[in-house]
Motif scaffolding. Structure first.
Motif, PDB file in Angstrom:
ATOM      1  N   GLY A   1       0.818  -1.201   0.000  1.00 62.54           N
ATOM      2  CA  GLY A   1       0.000   0.000   0.000  1.00 62.54           C
ATOM      3  C   GLY A   1       0.859   1.261   0.000  1.00 62.54           C
ATOM      4  O   GLY A   1       2.038   1.252   0.351  1.00 62.54           O
ATOM      5  N   TRP A   2       0.233   2.386  -0.432  1.00 65.05           N
ATOM      6  CA  TRP A   2       0.935   3.666  -0.518  1.00 65.05           C
ATOM      7  C   TRP A   2       1.513   4.097   0.823  1.00 65.05           C
ATOM      8  O   TRP A   2       2.646   4.535   0.919  1.00 65.05           O
ATOM      9  CB  TRP A   2      -0.018   4.749  -1.001  1.00 65.05           C
ATOM     10  N   ALA A   3       0.696   4.008   1.893  1.00 61.40           N
ATOM     11  CA  ALA A   3       1.139   4.517   3.192  1.00 61.40           C
ATOM     12  C   ALA A   3       2.400   3.811   3.672  1.00 61.40           C
ATOM     13  O   ALA A   3       3.352   4.446   4.125  1.00 61.40           O
ATOM     14  CB  ALA A   3       0.014   4.366   4.221  1.00 61.40           C
TER      15      ALA A   3
ATOM     16  N   GLY B   1      10.050   4.631   2.915  1.00 62.27           N
ATOM     17  CA  GLY B   1      11.011   5.490   2.239  1.00 62.27           C
ATOM     18  C   GLY B   1      11.415   6.691   3.051  1.00 62.27           C
ATOM     19  O   GLY B   1      12.188   7.518   2.589  1.00 62.27           O
ATOM     20  N   GLY B   2      10.894   6.814   4.264  1.00 57.30           N
ATOM     21  CA  GLY B   2      11.252   7.929   5.129  1.00 57.30           C
ATOM     22  C   GLY B   2      10.505   9.207   4.839  1.00 57.30           C
ATOM     23  O   GLY B   2      10.900  10.277   5.295  1.00 57.30           O
ATOM     24  N   VAL B   3       9.414   9.106   4.068  1.00 57.61           N
ATOM     25  CA  VAL B   3       8.639  10.289   3.726  1.00 57.61           C
ATOM     26  C   VAL B   3       7.573  10.534   4.785  1.00 57.61           C
ATOM     27  O   VAL B   3       6.823   9.639   5.142  1.00 57.61           O
ATOM     28  CB  VAL B   3       7.963  10.123   2.347  1.00 57.61           C
ATOM     29  N   GLN B   4       7.527  11.761   5.290  1.00 64.79           N
ATOM     30  CA  GLN B   4       6.510  12.120   6.272  1.00 64.79           C
ATOM     31  C   GLN B   4       5.221  12.443   5.529  1.00 64.79           C
ATOM     32  O   GLN B   4       5.160  13.390   4.751  1.00 64.79           O
ATOM     33  CB  GLN B   4       6.968  13.311   7.109  1.00 64.79           C
ATOM     34  N   ILE B   5       4.206  11.651   5.748  1.00 59.56           N
ATOM     35  CA  ILE B   5       2.959  11.793   5.033  1.00 59.56           C
ATOM     36  C   ILE B   5       1.796  11.552   5.988  1.00 59.56           C
ATOM     37  O   ILE B   5       1.910  10.759   6.920  1.00 59.56           O
ATOM     38  CB  ILE B   5       2.894  10.809   3.842  1.00 59.56           C
ATOM     39  N   GLN B   6       0.713  12.257   5.786  1.00 59.10           N
ATOM     40  CA  GLN B   6      -0.478  12.089   6.613  1.00 59.10           C
ATOM     41  C   GLN B   6      -1.626  11.642   5.727  1.00 59.10           C
ATOM     42  O   GLN B   6      -1.934  12.267   4.715  1.00 59.10           O
ATOM     43  CB  GLN B   6      -0.853  13.400   7.314  1.00 59.10           C
ATOM     44  N   THR B   7      -2.256  10.526   6.093  1.00 52.77           N
ATOM     45  CA  THR B   7      -3.381   9.996   5.338  1.00 52.77           C
ATOM     46  C   THR B   7      -4.680  10.388   6.010  1.00 52.77           C
ATOM     47  O   THR B   7      -4.843  10.183   7.214  1.00 52.77           O
ATOM     48  CB  THR B   7      -3.306   8.469   5.213  1.00 52.77           C
ATOM     49  N   GLU B   8      -5.600  10.954   5.236  1.00 48.67           N
ATOM     50  CA  GLU B   8      -6.891  11.377   5.756  1.00 48.67           C
ATOM     51  C   GLU B   8      -7.999  10.554   5.103  1.00 48.67           C
ATOM     52  O   GLU B   8      -8.100  10.501   3.871  1.00 48.67           O
ATOM     53  CB  GLU B   8      -7.121  12.865   5.467  1.00 48.67           C
TER      54      GLU B   8
ATOM     55  N   ARG C   1      -1.404  14.209   2.691  1.00 46.79           N
ATOM     56  CA  ARG C   1      -0.715  15.492   2.816  1.00 46.79           C
ATOM     57  C   ARG C   1       0.771  15.265   3.036  1.00 46.79           C
ATOM     58  O   ARG C   1       1.178  14.350   3.741  1.00 46.79           O
ATOM     59  CB  ARG C   1      -1.267  16.296   4.000  1.00 46.79           C
ATOM     60  N   ALA C   2       1.566  16.143   2.450  1.00 47.12           N
ATOM     61  CA  ALA C   2       3.009  16.127   2.686  1.00 47.12           C
ATOM     62  C   ALA C   2       3.299  16.819   4.011  1.00 47.12           C
ATOM     63  O   ALA C   2       2.404  17.359   4.666  1.00 47.12           O
ATOM     64  CB  ALA C   2       3.727  16.830   1.538  1.00 47.12           C
TER      65      ALA C   2
ATOM     66  N   LEU D   1      -2.270  11.894  -8.518  1.00 48.99           N
ATOM     67  CA  LEU D   1      -1.011  12.226  -7.868  1.00 48.99           C
ATOM     68  C   LEU D   1      -0.483  13.562  -8.379  1.00 48.99           C
ATOM     69  O   LEU D   1      -0.433  13.788  -9.593  1.00 48.99           O
ATOM     70  CB  LEU D   1       0.033  11.139  -8.125  1.00 48.99           C
ATOM     71  N   ASP D   2      -0.093  14.424  -7.463  1.00 50.89           N
ATOM     72  CA  ASP D   2       0.484  15.718  -7.823  1.00 50.89           C
ATOM     73  C   ASP D   2       1.805  15.477  -8.556  1.00 50.89           C
ATOM     74  O   ASP D   2       2.745  14.917  -7.979  1.00 50.89           O
ATOM     75  CB  ASP D   2       0.718  16.549  -6.562  1.00 50.89           C
ATOM     76  N   PRO D   3       1.936  15.883  -9.825  1.00 51.36           N
ATOM     77  CA  PRO D   3       3.166  15.622 -10.573  1.00 51.36           C
ATOM     78  C   PRO D   3       4.387  16.347 -10.023  1.00 51.36           C
ATOM     79  O   PRO D   3       5.511  16.031 -10.402  1.00 51.36           O
ATOM     80  CB  PRO D   3       2.829  16.101 -11.994  1.00 51.36           C
ATOM     81  N   LEU D   4       4.186  17.309  -9.132  1.00 63.10           N
ATOM     82  CA  LEU D   4       5.327  17.969  -8.502  1.00 63.10           C
ATOM     83  C   LEU D   4       5.938  17.104  -7.412  1.00 63.10           C
ATOM     84  O   LEU D   4       7.053  17.345  -6.959  1.00 63.10           O
ATOM     85  CB  LEU D   4       4.905  19.315  -7.906  1.00 63.10           C
ATOM     86  N   HIS D   5       5.193  16.082  -6.962  1.00 58.91           N
ATOM     87  CA  HIS D   5       5.685  15.214  -5.889  1.00 58.91           C
ATOM     88  C   HIS D   5       5.906  13.767  -6.335  1.00 58.91           C
ATOM     89  O   HIS D   5       6.535  12.991  -5.625  1.00 58.91           O
ATOM     90  CB  HIS D   5       4.703  15.213  -4.712  1.00 58.91           C
ATOM     91  N   PHE D   6       5.373  13.402  -7.500  1.00 60.73           N
ATOM     92  CA  PHE D   6       5.520  12.037  -7.983  1.00 60.73           C
ATOM     93  C   PHE D   6       5.985  12.062  -9.431  1.00 60.73           C
ATOM     94  O   PHE D   6       5.627  12.947 -10.193  1.00 60.73           O
ATOM     95  CB  PHE D   6       4.182  11.275  -7.922  1.00 60.73           C
ATOM     96  N   GLN D   7       6.787  11.052  -9.806  1.00 66.32           N
ATOM     97  CA  GLN D   7       7.159  10.892 -11.191  1.00 66.32           C
ATOM     98  C   GLN D   7       7.328   9.410 -11.486  1.00 66.32           C
ATOM     99  O   GLN D   7       7.563   8.599 -10.585  1.00 66.32           O
ATOM    100  CB  GLN D   7       8.451  11.640 -11.530  1.00 66.32           C
ATOM    101  N   LEU D   8       7.156   9.051 -12.745  1.00 60.65           N
ATOM    102  CA  LEU D   8       7.317   7.675 -13.177  1.00 60.65           C
ATOM    103  C   LEU D   8       8.731   7.463 -13.678  1.00 60.65           C
ATOM    104  O   LEU D   8       9.220   8.230 -14.507  1.00 60.65           O
ATOM    105  CB  LEU D   8       6.312   7.355 -14.297  1.00 60.65           C
ATOM    106  N   HIS D   9       9.395   6.422 -13.171  1.00 62.15           N
ATOM    107  CA  HIS D   9      10.746   6.097 -13.617  1.00 62.15           C
ATOM    108  C   HIS D   9      10.781   4.626 -13.997  1.00 62.15           C
ATOM    109  O   HIS D   9      10.438   3.755 -13.195  1.00 62.15           O
ATOM    110  CB  HIS D   9      11.768   6.362 -12.513  1.00 62.15           C
ATOM    111  N   LEU D  10      11.161   4.324 -15.234  1.00 63.71           N
ATOM    112  CA  LEU D  10      11.241   2.957 -15.717  1.00 63.71           C
ATOM    113  C   LEU D  10      12.670   2.627 -16.082  1.00 63.71           C
ATOM    114  O   LEU D  10      13.413   3.471 -16.577  1.00 63.71           O
ATOM    115  CB  LEU D  10      10.350   2.778 -16.957  1.00 63.71           C
TER     116      LEU D  10
END
Length: 246
Positions: free
Chosen positions: A93-95, A101-108, A137-138, A231-240
């Motif tokens: 899951g995303w959370a 990954g050490g990302v501080q995120i809040q799920t609502e 939220r970031a 997904l906000d493209p400023l915070h996520f990107q696709l890498h293959l």
């Protein structure tokens, strides 16, 4: 002439392998945080010596890292790490992926409701689902994603609106009701936010977000979930990555 052509190929192949080795090694260090965002890379001479490659090969590797947005170049400073993302492995899951990954995120949790979706009846073998809507939220408070998940309204999941999610995790909740991912498909594209999604994300209607749709079936072949994420493209990107480079 034939011999010369063969020799040229061999030299270029060796150079490619060395460049790939440098790219992979530095990208791995950046992704793992060994080289953090804003940190200056060692000089070209030092890096070339460390990887036992020529400065020409090293420069090609740095150019590739720059193309992938891992590093940037600042006049008078040199190469600086610009990558601040983490690869997300979504099996838990995303959370969980973000936390790992050490990302501080809040799920609502926005809402859990029972809905009818006749358009999915033939593909999933049912038209009644539980709809779980969440946003994230970031650390700076900005909303970065919206998730709409359709799951079966059976096997106890039909009571989800009253019971809530186990440990705030949809993956864990599904697992406790006997659903564990076996196989699925995923589509990634871009789409403008409709009025409802824009309101939930506090953005202007029509703003373009990455749109990810994932359909999962469990290890018994039963429909498990259909998740639509913006997904906000400023915070996520696709890498293959592809090919057989070592």
């Amino acid at each position: 002439m034939r011999s010369g052509g063969t020799n040229l190929y061999m030299i270029r192949q060796v150079r490619f392998d060395k460049k790939t080795r440098v790219v992979r090694a530095l990208a791995e260090r950046i992704e793992q945080g060994v080289l953090g965002a804003g940190e200056r890379l060692p000089g070209e001479h030092e890096l070339a010596a460390a990887f036992d490659v020529s400065r020409g090969t090293l420069r090609e590797a740095l150019s590739e890292l720059k193309r992938r947005n891992y590093i940037g170049t600042q006049p008078g400073v040199g190469s600086v790490v610009t990558y601040d993302g983490v690869p997300l492995h979504q099996s838990g899951g995303w959370a969980q992926a973000l936390a790992a990954g050490g990302v501080q995120i809040q799920t609502e949790l926005l809402d859990i409701s029972c809905v009818e979706r006749e358009e999915f009846a033939e593909r999933f073998g049912r038209a009644r689902f539980m709809l779980v809507e969440r946003r994230r939220r970031a650390a700076d408070g900005s909303l970065v994603s919206l998730e709409r998940a359709l799951i079966p309204a059976c096997d106890g999941l039909e009571n989800l609106a009253e019971e809530g999610l186990l440990e705030d995790s949809l993956t864990a909740t599904l697992a406790t009701h006997g659903y564990r991912a076996g196989q699925g498909k995923q589509w990634i594209g871009a789409a403008p936010l409709d009025d409802e999604a824009a309101s939930q994300l506090q953005r202007t209607p029509g703003s373009v977000f990455l749109r990810v749709i994932r359909e999962t079936f469990d290890n018994r072949g039963r429909f498990m979930e259909r998740v639509e994420s913006y997904l906000d493209p400023l915070h996520f990107q696709l890498h293959l990555e592809f090919g057989d480079a070592q």
